[in-house]
Scaffold this active site. Structure first.
Site, PDB file in Angstrom:
ATOM      1  N   ARG A 161       6.558  -0.413   1.525  1.00  0.00           N
ATOM      2  CA  ARG A 161       5.721  -1.136   2.477  1.00  0.00           C
ATOM      3  C   ARG A 161       5.373  -2.518   1.907  1.00  0.00           C
ATOM      4  NH1 ARG A 161       0.072   0.832   5.370  1.00  0.00           N
ATOM      5  NH2 ARG A 161      -0.601   1.243   3.230  1.00  0.00           N
ATOM      6  N   ASP A 450      -8.896   2.891   0.606  1.00  0.00           N
ATOM      7  CA  ASP A 450      -8.019   1.755   0.356  1.00  0.00           C
ATOM      8  C   ASP A 450      -8.562   0.568   1.130  1.00  0.00           C
ATOM      9  OD1 ASP A 450      -7.241   2.099   3.004  1.00  0.00           O
ATOM     10  OD2 ASP A 450      -5.196   2.708   2.539  1.00  0.00           O
TER      11      ASP A 450
END
Length: 541
Positions: A161, A450
């Site tokens: 990613r 996160d």
């Protein structure tokens, strides 16, 4: 003049293996062709936010109705090694975490250079080195206490990613043909270095160069990625369509353009993912000033079963399967605690319920953030899939989702509580402190946090203040109240002073920074060529 990429960060051990002359020339070519279009797309995002703030609502695009109505087209689908994605583990790309992910037993590892990675120069390049070594059988790590880590057994398929279009890489400078100098695109840097060094090696291994695409807000942004893919395949003499991308539907504008996003990426697309945490943040960000109708309750009360989230995931499964694309579920934030059996038991119960719902709804796989959750998630998908690699044949014709259902934020119900406000302040500051230390995925209060979950926490504080929200207990949410909560936390040492400063700037100021990472990155994470922090610059909104 010819365009070029210049290195503006320190060159540490083995960095020259990633930042080779050939790789830098490739990055320069990517920027020559696509940097201008990237800026255009970011400007278009600003216009959408402006329009939404002034009362316009999102809708399914009338100009692309023919694409949605045409039942005949399909996307490329799974590449080699992506046919069965029932359990995907997510995590950063430092050597220890990479080895743990590769040894986890998951079907797929989402090697994350985005929300789970703090974009320090070291994390960006050393993450590339981890992946480079992994594909060549030489990834090892020895901890400070002498413990050795090595990759063993069968490894999951890697899907990398890269950072979203909005992020830059200030340790690399793009110099165009006129001599104009700008920070490189984080997206093009992460993608370009990985693809240049590993695409052919991955094909030799019977897999391929696969990517997760983060933070897309329109099908035109997807078209830009597709053009990047096509150019890159040609440049490295790789067959068109070798790249496979899975798109995270994690912004509210993208939820209205899923068919169109698949259409633009159809030669390179493998699936869609329900990026639930960023999706919630996107709703708050885009509708933060639209009154009480769009004020969400405590973060813990925004579950995947509230009606507007249910509409989003049901539409995602239906749209993906109609086009032959995988539908991949999101990540439950609950994580086990090996020192606390009760916490672990509760986490496993909640994760099992979440994954049972996803498998029952038609998803083909799901995310977990911890290796100990893999057996629980796998059991729920095994119960539905059996020996089948996916359930693409489940088309969900009974699903019919309207724009009004996607935007029915009040359907969440729930309340804002004193405890919810305190939790948001605590979680956001503690996560930001971790991020400033270079740790992008942090276990806080038995949840995996996160950048996306921290964004929810700080943006809710901003919205509650600006919408004059009063808690269930009758407490008016104001800046002085939040300052009092900050003081009560008593957080000292580490990078907490800086973290509190960042939190104040992204949650308590009049203006709303679009991303806390954009605001903090140039101020705290950028080094000069000697490895010293560069002179701090003002935080951009």
């Amino acid at each position: 003049m010819t365009s070029r990429i210049e290195i503006a960060g320190p060159l540490r051990d083995r960095y020259d293996e990633i930042l080779t002359p050939g790789a830098l020339r490739f990055l320069a070519e990517l920027h020559d062709r696509f940097a201008g279009r990237r800026h255009d797309r970011l400007a278009a995002r600003m216009q959408v936010r402006y329009d939404l703030g002034n009362g316009r609502n999102l809708r399914f695009l009338p100009e692309t109705a023919a694409i949605r109505a045409d039942d005949s087209w399909r996307v490329a689908g799974a590449g080699p090694g992506l046919e069965d994605r029932r359990v995907e583990i997510t995590g950063p790309t430092d050597r220890k975490m990479a080895i743990n992910a590769l040894n986890s037993g998951a079907n797929v590892w989402l090697a994350d250079q985005e929300d789970a990675t703090s974009p320090t120069w070291g994390n960006v390049i050393e993450g590339q080195l981890s992946l480079f070594d992994a594909f060549r059988g030489r990834l090892e790590f020895t901890s400070d206490d002498g413990k050795q880590y090595r990759v063993t057994g069968e490894q999951p398929t890697v899907v990398m990613r890269p950072r979203g279009w909005h992020l830059v890489e200030k340790h690399l400078t793009y110099v165009d043909r006129t001599g104009r100098r700008t920070a490189a695109s984080g997206s093009l840097v992460d993608f370009g270095l990985y693809f240049f060094h590993n695409a052919k090696r991955l094909i030799e291994l019977g897999r391929g160069p696969y990517f997760y695409l983060a933070k897309l807000e329109s099908h035109v942004e997807a078209r830009l990625w597709d053009d990047v893919f096509s150019f890159s395949e040609t440049a490295l003499d790789i067959d068109h369509g070798t790249i496979r991308a899975t798109v995270l539907i994690e912004t509210i504008p993208a939820a209205f353009e899923m068919d169109e996003i698949l259409w633009e990426l159809r030669d390179h697309c493998a699936g869609l993912n329900a990026g639930r945490w960023d999706y919630i943040f996107s709703i708050i960000k885009n509708y933060r000033g639209r009154g009480q109708w769009f004020v969400l309750p405590d973060r813990t009360q925004i579950t995947m079963t509230v009606p507007f989230m249910r509409a989003y995931t049901e539409l995602l499964v239906q749209t993906a399967h109609k086009r032959g694309a995988h539908a991949i579920g999101g990540m439950s934030a609950f994580i086990p605690n090996r020192r606390d059996p009760i916490v672990t038991e509760q986490a496993l119960e909640k994760v099992a319920a979440d994954k049972k719902r996803e498998a029952g709804d038609g998803f083909d796989g799901t995310w977990v953030a911890h290796p100990d959750l893999i057996p629980t998630a796998r059991a729920e998908f095994d119960a539905v899939l059996g020996s089948r690699p996916n359930q693409l044949d489940r088309l969900r014709p009974e699903v019919s989702v309207t724009a009004e259902q996607l935007l029915d934020i009040r359907s969440a119900g729930g309340t804002v509580t004193d405890a919810g406000v305190r939790d948001n302040v605590s979680i956001a500051i503690r996560y930001i402190e971790s991020w400033l230390r270079g740790v992008g995925a942090a276990a806080i209060d038995n949840l995996m946090e996160d950048a996306a979950t921290a964004e929810i926490s700080r943006s809710q504080i901003w919205q509650w203040i600006h919408q004059d929200t009063v808690t269930e207990e009758g407490t008016a949410i104001t800046r002085p109240l939040i300052e009092g909560y900050i003081a009560e936390l008593g957080l000292t040492g580490g990078r907490f002073a800086d973290a509190i400063e960042v939190f104040r700037e992204v949650a308590l100021q009049e203006e709303f920074p679009t991303f806390l990472t954009v605001a903090a990155y140039p101020r705290y994470l950028v080094e000069d060529t000697e490895g010293a922090p560069r002179e701090r610059v003002g935080v951009a909104a």
